[in-house]
Design an enzyme around this catalytic site. Structure first.
Site, PDB file in Angstrom:
ATOM      1  N   THR A  93      25.645  35.543 -15.493  1.00 48.35           N
ATOM      2  CA  THR A  93      27.095  35.327 -15.614  1.00 48.35           C
ATOM      3  C   THR A  93      27.285  34.048 -16.415  1.00 48.35           C
ATOM      4  OG1 THR A  93      27.459  36.309 -13.444  1.00 48.35           O
ATOM      5  CG2 THR A  93      29.255  34.987 -14.357  1.00 48.35           C
ATOM      6  N   LYS A 168      33.776  40.536 -15.853  1.00 48.27           N
ATOM      7  CA  LYS A 168      33.221  39.836 -14.677  1.00 48.27           C
ATOM      8  C   LYS A 168      34.106  38.647 -14.284  1.00 48.27           C
ATOM      9  CE  LYS A 168      30.033  38.022 -11.887  1.00 48.27           C
ATOM     10  NZ  LYS A 168      29.553  38.617 -10.661  1.00 48.27           N
ATOM     11  N   LYS A 243      31.683  28.379  -9.706  1.00 47.75           N
ATOM     12  CA  LYS A 243      31.175  28.570 -11.081  1.00 47.75           C
ATOM     13  C   LYS A 243      32.025  29.624 -11.815  1.00 47.75           C
ATOM     14  CE  LYS A 243      27.476  30.719 -13.666  1.00 47.75           C
ATOM     15  NZ  LYS A 243      26.222  31.461 -13.715  1.00 47.75           N
TER      16      LYS A 243
HETATM   17  P1  NAD Z   1      18.533  31.549  -9.639  1.00 49.95           P
HETATM   18  O1  NAD Z   1      18.739  30.098  -9.881  1.00 49.95           O
HETATM   19  O2  NAD Z   1      17.958  31.995  -8.334  1.00 49.95           O
HETATM   20  O3  NAD Z   1      17.590  32.158 -10.814  1.00 49.95           O
HETATM   21  C1  NAD Z   1      17.596  31.712 -12.143  1.00 49.95           C
HETATM   22  C2  NAD Z   1      16.137  31.563 -12.559  1.00 49.95           C
HETATM   23  O4  NAD Z   1      16.076  31.240 -13.958  1.00 49.95           O
HETATM   24  C3  NAD Z   1      15.405  30.424 -11.819  1.00 49.95           C
HETATM   25  O5  NAD Z   1      14.331  30.978 -11.087  1.00 49.95           O
HETATM   26  C4  NAD Z   1      14.927  29.500 -12.938  1.00 49.95           C
HETATM   27  O6  NAD Z   1      13.645  28.932 -12.704  1.00 49.95           O
HETATM   28  C5  NAD Z   1      14.909  30.453 -14.134  1.00 49.95           C
HETATM   29  N1  NAD Z   1      14.965  29.776 -15.419  1.00 49.95           N
HETATM   30  C6  NAD Z   1      15.826  28.821 -15.848  1.00 49.95           C
HETATM   31  N2  NAD Z   1      15.550  28.467 -17.128  1.00 49.95           N
HETATM   32  C7  NAD Z   1      14.490  29.226 -17.513  1.00 49.95           C
HETATM   33  C8  NAD Z   1      13.725  29.323 -18.714  1.00 49.95           C
HETATM   34  N3  NAD Z   1      13.997  28.553 -19.778  1.00 49.95           N
HETATM   35  N4  NAD Z   1      12.707  30.199 -18.760  1.00 49.95           N
HETATM   36  C9  NAD Z   1      12.419  30.968 -17.682  1.00 49.95           C
HETATM   37  N5  NAD Z   1      13.087  30.927 -16.502  1.00 49.95           N
HETATM   38  C10 NAD Z   1      14.107  30.055 -16.433  1.00 49.95           C
HETATM   39  O7  NAD Z   1      19.945  32.243  -9.896  1.00 49.95           O
HETATM   40  P2  NAD Z   1      20.412  33.706  -9.442  1.00 49.95           P
HETATM   41  O8  NAD Z   1      21.128  33.613  -8.124  1.00 49.95           O
HETATM   42  O9  NAD Z   1      19.277  34.670  -9.609  1.00 49.95           O
HETATM   43  O10 NAD Z   1      21.560  33.999 -10.523  1.00 49.95           O
HETATM   44  C11 NAD Z   1      21.238  34.335 -11.865  1.00 49.95           C
HETATM   45  C12 NAD Z   1      22.520  34.671 -12.595  1.00 49.95           C
HETATM   46  O11 NAD Z   1      23.170  35.763 -11.922  1.00 49.95           O
HETATM   47  C13 NAD Z   1      23.536  33.523 -12.620  1.00 49.95           C
HETATM   48  O12 NAD Z   1      24.142  33.506 -13.884  1.00 49.95           O
HETATM   49  C14 NAD Z   1      24.518  33.886 -11.511  1.00 49.95           C
HETATM   50  O13 NAD Z   1      25.808  33.360 -11.731  1.00 49.95           O
HETATM   51  C15 NAD Z   1      24.498  35.400 -11.599  1.00 49.95           C
HETATM   52  N6  NAD Z   1      24.865  36.076 -10.350  1.00 49.95           N
HETATM   53  C16 NAD Z   1      24.327  35.672  -9.165  1.00 49.95           C
HETATM   54  C17 NAD Z   1      24.685  36.345  -7.989  1.00 49.95           C
HETATM   55  C18 NAD Z   1      24.102  35.916  -6.648  1.00 49.95           C
HETATM   56  O14 NAD Z   1      24.597  36.388  -5.617  1.00 49.95           O
HETATM   57  N7  NAD Z   1      23.055  35.090  -6.621  1.00 49.95           N
HETATM   58  C19 NAD Z   1      25.584  37.429  -8.035  1.00 49.95           C
HETATM   59  C20 NAD Z   1      26.081  37.852  -9.276  1.00 49.95           C
HETATM   60  C21 NAD Z   1      25.716  37.162 -10.434  1.00 49.95           C
END
Ligand code: NAD
Length: 296
Positions: A93, A168, A243
């Site tokens: 997102t 979204k 966010k």
């Molecule tokens: P998260 O922080 O658990 O996962 C993100 C991952 O990206 C981390 O593990 C981090 O180490 C990795 N990362 C960052 N930079 C990187 C790079 N350069 N190379 C490789 N890996 C890298 O976050 P999440 O909860 O999985 O959310 C991910 C996305 O989904 C976000 O944009 C969030 O807004 C969206 N989202 C989350 C939810 C939820 O309930 N968690 C629901 C809908 C949407």
């Protein structure tokens, strides 16, 4: 079977990659965090030590990263590493401007690309029941359908580049506003001596009916599965709601849309986060409203 490079194996990306493996796709994964790579490996993902290794000889690359700046930095590396036939999909997102720039990076290399943010949370990611909101060319959308079907239940093509992110952001602005509205109604009802169940029974079959009331009720009791019954354990954390509301307000300012309730919701969720509820389910905002109410 498609060969897929998956970048970002966190709360959402980890289980999404695992579901792609379960559906028979060959998945190579990369994350900056070693424990997440170890977990992905247990789920059948080939753990890679670099982004370049994860995207070598794959047909499709999926990114699932925290925010726009991470996506742009990763996509810059990606377009330098992959051939022009590779389909690039971002499921994070992110802000509209970064989403447009990511599509431009892909187009500069000749790669088809999609923005494909999700709703459904970590539960939906694990169960393979996410909703995907997709922006990009029709052909890329059609080519990617089997990939989305392995991770989700509802897959909606919203329009051209960045239309998925737009959908979204607009949806979650409705959600943030409606959760506050439902919380306010319960707090006012308490002050007027109305039971939670009575208000629920009326509003859930009347014009106040909405998802925040009937699926995610912010008081314990009427909807037994809602986070209110589990001490507001997320669910969808206050930090993520803030966010998304900030993204909606950035988009409103950049496009000239008037969203006064979206702005107020962002302000209230900022307060909710500032007083220590970033990790509390967003429906816990009702407790802030209750605390701010006067004892007369
Ligand atoms: P998260 O922080 O658990 O996962 C993100 C991952 O990206 C981390 O593990 C981090 O180490 C990795 N990362 C960052 N930079 C990187 C790079 N350069 N190379 C490789 N890996 C890298 O976050 P999440 O909860 O999985 O959310 C991910 C996305 O989904 C976000 O944009 C969030 O807004 C969206 N989202 C989350 C939810 C939820 O309930 N968690 C629901 C809908 C949407």
């Amino acid at each position: 079977m498609t060969s897929i490079g998956f970048i970002g194996l966190g709360h959402m990306g980890g289980p999404m990659a695992a579901n792609l493996v379960k559906a028979g796709h060959a998945v190579k994964g990369f994350d900056l965090a070693q424990p997440l790579l170890d977990q992905a490996s247990k789920n059948g993902v080939t753990a890679c030590t670099s982004l370049a290794e994860a995207v070598e000889d794959v047909d499709t690359v999926i990114t699932m990263l925290p925010a726009g700046k991470h996506v742009l930095s990763v996509w810059q590396e990606l377009v330098a590493a992959v051939p022009s036939s590779t389909l690039l999909i971002d499921c994070s997102t992110i802000d509209i401007d970064s989403a447009r720039k990511a599509h431009e990076l892909a187009a500069g290399k000749g790669c088809p690309s999609l923005d494909a943010p999700v709703s459904g949370g970590t539960g939906g990611a694990a169960a393979g029941t996410l909703t995907f909101m997709i922006g990009g060319e029709q052909q890329a959308f059609a080519d990617a359908a089997p990939i989305f079907q392995a991770m989700g239940k509802k897959i909606i093509h919203c329009g051209g580049a960045s239309a998925g992110q737009a959908a979204k952001i607009c949806n979650n602005m409705i959600l943030g506003i409606s959760m506050i509205a439902v919380g306010e109604a319960f707090v006012l009802g308490e002050k007027l001596g109305l039971s939670h169940q009575a208000l629920f029974d009326v509003a859930s079959v009347s014009s106040g009916q909405c998802w925040s009331l009937t699926t995610y009720c912010p008081v314990p009791g009427p909807v037994p599965a809602s986070p209110a019954n589990n001490d507001y354990k997320p669910g969808f954390a206050g930090a993520l709601m803030l966010k998304d509301l900030k993204l909606s307000q950035e988009a409103a300012a950049a496009s000239g849309a008037t969203t006064p309730l979206g702005a107020k919701a962002a302000e209230l969720y900022q307060m909710f986060n500032d007083i220590g509820h970033a990790d509390t389910d967003f429906s816990g905002i009702i407790n802030l409203l209750r605390e701010k109410s006067a004892d007369l």
